[in-house]
Design a protein around this motif. Structure first.
Motif, PDB file in Angstrom:
ATOM      1  N   LEU A 202       0.808  -1.219   0.000  1.00  0.00           N
ATOM      2  CA  LEU A 202       0.000   0.000   0.000  1.00  0.00           C
ATOM      3  C   LEU A 202       0.846   1.277   0.000  1.00  0.00           C
ATOM      4  CD1 LEU A 202      -2.592  -1.187   2.675  1.00  0.00           C
ATOM      5  CD2 LEU A 202      -2.958  -1.030   0.196  1.00  0.00           C
ATOM      6  N   LEU A 203       2.085   1.182   0.497  1.00  0.00           N
ATOM      7  CA  LEU A 203       2.927   2.371   0.648  1.00  0.00           C
ATOM      8  C   LEU A 203       3.956   2.548  -0.473  1.00  0.00           C
ATOM      9  CD1 LEU A 203       3.806   2.132   4.466  1.00  0.00           C
ATOM     10  CD2 LEU A 203       2.018   3.529   3.390  1.00  0.00           C
ATOM     11  N   ARG A 204       4.331   1.479  -1.135  1.00  0.00           N
ATOM     12  CA  ARG A 204       5.456   1.531  -2.070  1.00  0.00           C
ATOM     13  C   ARG A 204       5.157   2.355  -3.328  1.00  0.00           C
ATOM     14  NH1 ARG A 204       6.784  -4.221  -4.348  1.00  0.00           N
ATOM     15  NH2 ARG A 204       8.170  -2.916  -5.523  1.00  0.00           N
ATOM     16  N   ASP A 205       6.211   2.744  -4.005  1.00  0.00           N
ATOM     17  CA  ASP A 205       6.134   3.461  -5.290  1.00  0.00           C
ATOM     18  C   ASP A 205       5.292   4.735  -5.220  1.00  0.00           C
ATOM     19  OD1 ASP A 205       7.678   1.457  -6.485  1.00  0.00           O
ATOM     20  OD2 ASP A 205       5.895   0.276  -6.991  1.00  0.00           O
ATOM     21  N   ARG A 206       5.358   5.418  -4.100  1.00  0.00           N
ATOM     22  CA  ARG A 206       4.624   6.682  -3.910  1.00  0.00           C
ATOM     23  C   ARG A 206       3.111   6.517  -4.095  1.00  0.00           C
ATOM     24  NH1 ARG A 206       8.460  11.077  -3.963  1.00  0.00           N
ATOM     25  NH2 ARG A 206      10.423  10.343  -4.769  1.00  0.00           N
ATOM     26  N   ARG A 207       2.607   5.302  -3.841  1.00  0.00           N
ATOM     27  CA  ARG A 207       1.170   5.042  -3.987  1.00  0.00           C
ATOM     28  C   ARG A 207       0.357   5.722  -2.908  1.00  0.00           C
ATOM     29  NH1 ARG A 207       1.704  -1.438  -4.919  1.00  0.00           N
ATOM     30  NH2 ARG A 207       2.802  -1.258  -6.880  1.00  0.00           N
ATOM     31  N   PHE A 208       0.975   5.995  -1.779  1.00  0.00           N
ATOM     32  CA  PHE A 208       0.255   6.536  -0.633  1.00  0.00           C
ATOM     33  C   PHE A 208       0.450   8.051  -0.551  1.00  0.00           C
ATOM     34  CE2 PHE A 208      -0.101   7.142   4.071  1.00  0.00           C
ATOM     35  CZ  PHE A 208      -1.451   6.887   4.136  1.00  0.00           C
ATOM     36  N   SER A 209      -0.504   8.788  -1.064  1.00  0.00           N
ATOM     37  CA  SER A 209      -0.469  10.258  -1.032  1.00  0.00           C
ATOM     38  C   SER A 209       0.843  10.819  -1.570  1.00  0.00           C
ATOM     39  CB  SER A 209      -0.726  10.771   0.381  1.00  0.00           C
ATOM     40  OG  SER A 209      -2.027  10.435   0.774  1.00  0.00           O
ATOM     41  N   HIS A 210       1.471  10.114  -2.482  1.00  0.00           N
ATOM     42  CA  HIS A 210       2.702  10.536  -3.155  1.00  0.00           C
ATOM     43  C   HIS A 210       3.903  10.670  -2.220  1.00  0.00           C
ATOM     44  CE1 HIS A 210       0.383  10.972  -6.775  1.00  0.00           C
ATOM     45  NE2 HIS A 210      -0.493  11.687  -6.105  1.00  0.00           N
ATOM     46  N   TYR A 211       3.825  10.077  -1.031  1.00  0.00           N
ATOM     47  CA  TYR A 211       4.975  10.084  -0.121  1.00  0.00           C
ATOM     48  C   TYR A 211       5.939   8.975  -0.515  1.00  0.00           C
ATOM     49  CZ  TYR A 211       2.840  13.332   3.151  1.00  0.00           C
ATOM     50  OH  TYR A 211       2.305  14.439   3.736  1.00  0.00           O
ATOM     51  N   LYS A 212       7.226   9.290  -0.500  1.00  0.00           N
ATOM     52  CA  LYS A 212       8.254   8.271  -0.752  1.00  0.00           C
ATOM     53  C   LYS A 212       8.536   7.593   0.581  1.00  0.00           C
ATOM     54  CE  LYS A 212      12.490   6.895  -2.648  1.00  0.00           C
ATOM     55  NZ  LYS A 212      12.200   5.511  -2.828  1.00  0.00           N
ATOM     56  N   ILE A 213       8.253   6.305   0.629  1.00  0.00           N
ATOM     57  CA  ILE A 213       8.458   5.522   1.841  1.00  0.00           C
ATOM     58  C   ILE A 213       9.546   4.491   1.565  1.00  0.00           C
ATOM     59  CG2 ILE A 213       7.358   4.008   3.551  1.00  0.00           C
ATOM     60  CD1 ILE A 213       5.924   6.679   3.472  1.00  0.00           C
ATOM     61  N   ARG A 214      10.470   4.359   2.508  1.00  0.00           N
ATOM     62  CA  ARG A 214      11.537   3.362   2.404  1.00  0.00           C
ATOM     63  C   ARG A 214      11.209   2.205   3.339  1.00  0.00           C
ATOM     64  NH1 ARG A 214      16.217   7.856   3.233  1.00  0.00           N
ATOM     65  NH2 ARG A 214      15.864   8.946   1.277  1.00  0.00           N
ATOM     66  N   ARG A 215      11.578   1.010   2.939  1.00  0.00           N
ATOM     67  CA  ARG A 215      11.329  -0.183   3.751  1.00  0.00           C
ATOM     68  C   ARG A 215      12.639  -0.660   4.356  1.00  0.00           C
ATOM     69  NH1 ARG A 215       9.479  -6.035   1.506  1.00  0.00           N
ATOM     70  NH2 ARG A 215      11.033  -5.475  -0.020  1.00  0.00           N
ATOM     71  N   GLN A 216      12.600  -1.086   5.634  1.00  0.00           N
ATOM     72  CA  GLN A 216      13.778  -1.572   6.351  1.00  0.00           C
ATOM     73  C   GLN A 216      14.935  -0.594   6.182  1.00  0.00           C
ATOM     74  OE1 GLN A 216      13.295  -3.829   8.431  1.00  0.00           O
ATOM     75  NE2 GLN A 216      11.413  -4.716   7.663  1.00  0.00           N
ATOM     76  N   HIS A 217      14.749   0.588   6.741  1.00  0.00           N
ATOM     77  CA  HIS A 217      15.716   1.675   6.607  1.00  0.00           C
ATOM     78  C   HIS A 217      16.550   1.793   7.887  1.00  0.00           C
ATOM     79  CE1 HIS A 217      17.282   5.460   5.088  1.00  0.00           C
ATOM     80  NE2 HIS A 217      17.035   5.994   6.263  1.00  0.00           N
ATOM     81  N   THR A 218      17.858   1.950   7.725  1.00  0.00           N
ATOM     82  CA  THR A 218      18.752   2.074   8.877  1.00  0.00           C
ATOM     83  C   THR A 218      18.875   3.528   9.305  1.00  0.00           C
ATOM     84  OG1 THR A 218      19.988   0.140   8.167  1.00  0.00           O
ATOM     85  CG2 THR A 218      21.087   1.607   9.718  1.00  0.00           C
ATOM     86  N   ILE A 219      18.644   3.745  10.600  1.00  0.00           N
ATOM     87  CA  ILE A 219      18.817   5.071  11.215  1.00  0.00           C
ATOM     88  C   ILE A 219      19.684   4.847  12.446  1.00  0.00           C
ATOM     89  CG2 ILE A 219      17.687   7.053  12.309  1.00  0.00           C
ATOM     90  CD1 ILE A 219      15.136   6.259  10.705  1.00  0.00           C
ATOM     91  N   GLY A 220      20.931   5.283  12.368  1.00  0.00           N
ATOM     92  CA  GLY A 220      21.856   5.023  13.471  1.00  0.00           C
ATOM     93  C   GLY A 220      21.978   3.525  13.689  1.00  0.00           C
TER      94      GLY A 220
END
Length: 151
Positions: A50-68
């Motif tokens: 549902l979230l990938r490829d900017r399908r969700f309100s054109h937001y770019k969502i990354r999956r399994q993203h490293t933060i620190g």
């Protein structure tokens, strides 16, 4: 009993594969993220669809993203929002405390965390998406100064 989720200290890859110098047997971030993607839950797969490829309100969502030191389920850089999909393992008091500590650390970095449950994603995806959209579109909080907000 294994939860099916890779442990960053236990590599699912053959020895030497995906491990950089100084990793002390830990899986390097990119192979670890790949392993997490392969072991994703049904709820994570559904939410990703549902979230990938900017399908969700054109937001770019990354999956399994490293933060620190953390690898989050989903991340929207433009809104600085982390989306975590929680299963029953998160009901355990020790796990809940680790989640709280992690959420505080992410907040110190100026990130907002929205949590949805596996059941919510699978049984009420519209409600889960509404909460996620609300987080993506609400004003961004100001990061806490270093040391503030810690117990």
């Amino acid at each position: 009993m294994s939860s099916g989720i890779p442990n960053p200290t236990e590599s699912p890859l053959p020895v030497g594969e995906g491990q950089g110098e100084g990793s002390e047997g830990r899986l390097a971030p990119k192979p670890f993220r790949r392993a997490l993607r392969r072991a994703s839950t049904a709820a994570e797969r559904k939410l990703w669809s549902l979230l990938r490829d900017r399908r969700f309100s054109h937001y770019k969502i990354r999956r399994q993203h490293t933060i620190g030191p953390y690898t989050v389920d989903f991340y929207c850089h433009s809104a600085r929002v982390v989306i975590e999909v929680d299963g029953s393992i998160h009901d355990d008091p020790a796990r809940a405390q680790a989640d709280t500590d992690r959420q505080l650390e992410l907040a110190r970095k100026g990130l907002r965390v929205v949590r949805v449950t596996n059941d919510e994603v699978l049984q009420q995806p519209e409600a889960a998406l509404a909460r996620i959209l609300d987080s993506l579109e609400s004003p961004h909080p100001v990061p806490l100064p270093s040391g503030e907000g810690t117990p």
